[in-house]
Scaffold this active site. Sequence first.
Site, PDB file in Angstrom:
ATOM      1  N   SER A  50       3.448 -10.957  27.458  1.00  0.00           N
ATOM      2  CA  SER A  50       3.912 -11.979  27.540  1.00  0.00           C
ATOM      3  C   SER A  50       4.362 -12.927  26.199  1.00  0.00           C
ATOM      4  O   SER A  50       4.777 -13.605  26.184  1.00  0.00           O
ATOM      5  CB  SER A  50       2.871 -12.936  28.302  1.00  0.00           C
ATOM      6  OG  SER A  50       1.873 -13.220  27.584  1.00  0.00           O
ATOM      7  N   LYS A  91      -0.978 -17.819  24.371  1.00  0.00           N
ATOM      8  CA  LYS A  91       0.360 -18.441  24.638  1.00  0.00           C
ATOM      9  C   LYS A  91       0.493 -19.431  23.628  1.00  0.00           C
ATOM     10  O   LYS A  91      -0.259 -19.672  22.793  1.00  0.00           O
ATOM     11  CB  LYS A  91       0.264 -19.291  25.961  1.00  0.00           C
ATOM     12  CG  LYS A  91      -0.222 -18.640  27.239  1.00  0.00           C
ATOM     13  CD  LYS A  91       0.760 -17.445  27.683  1.00  0.00           C
ATOM     14  CE  LYS A  91       0.539 -16.715  28.689  1.00  0.00           C
ATOM     15  NZ  LYS A  91       1.428 -15.761  29.337  1.00  0.00           N
TER      16      LYS A  91
END
Length: 246
Positions: A50, A91
């Site tokens: 991701s 993230k």
Amino acid sequence: MSRAGRTGEGRRRLGSVLSSVAVALGCFLFLGGFLWGALLYEPYSVPSDSMSPTIKNGDRVLAQRIDGSEVRRGDVVVFHEQSWGPLPMVKRVVGVGGDTVACCDAGGQLTVNGKAIEEPYLRAGSEASAAGGIPLTTVPEGRLFLLGDERANSMDSSARLEDAMKGSVPRGAVAARVDAVAWPNEGMLEPPTGFAEIGAVSQPGPLRLVLVAVLAGAVLILGGAAYGPVAGFFGRRRRAASSHAR
């Protein structure tokens, strides 16, 4: 003892003292650097793509332990939010409390507070947002809006816009800020300069200084420890040469 002999003995003693000092200083730097790094940094293994291409599946990263209040736009953070899953996640912070986030503008870019953000960390040719984009969203105070660098394959804030907090996470959920990819050795992350126009961005932690201390310590230890055998070898050669000269 001849004058030459006394001079040679003095040099050997001085060399021995300097060798001991080098080893002692090397041990201080080597062990101190490791301790400093262990106190400031924690390794994490990233289990998905991701954050690709910045951080890929299976990479080991070094993240500096920080307080959530120190987080800035552009930081890549490690956080734990129970509603996102039981494991720590990695993230990128694109918005902080009070910011408005949207994607994409006419140029296909993410905007924060109405300003287009240059994102060189995205894969070349990829979209700045997954299909459907991000409608104009205001980040609640005290919270962070997070996206993966692989926007089409990241369960991030953009996938949770329907919840009460607009997909954001509290600052207190952040445990650390990623400074470098340690394995494979891809080095320090590039500074997130695209966010500089809308506020302060974080500076890298002292990881480089930690590594310099450890490497310098190792060199001093090896160099100091090698002095005795090397000096002995050349001393024997000089004595042998002198003997043959007679």
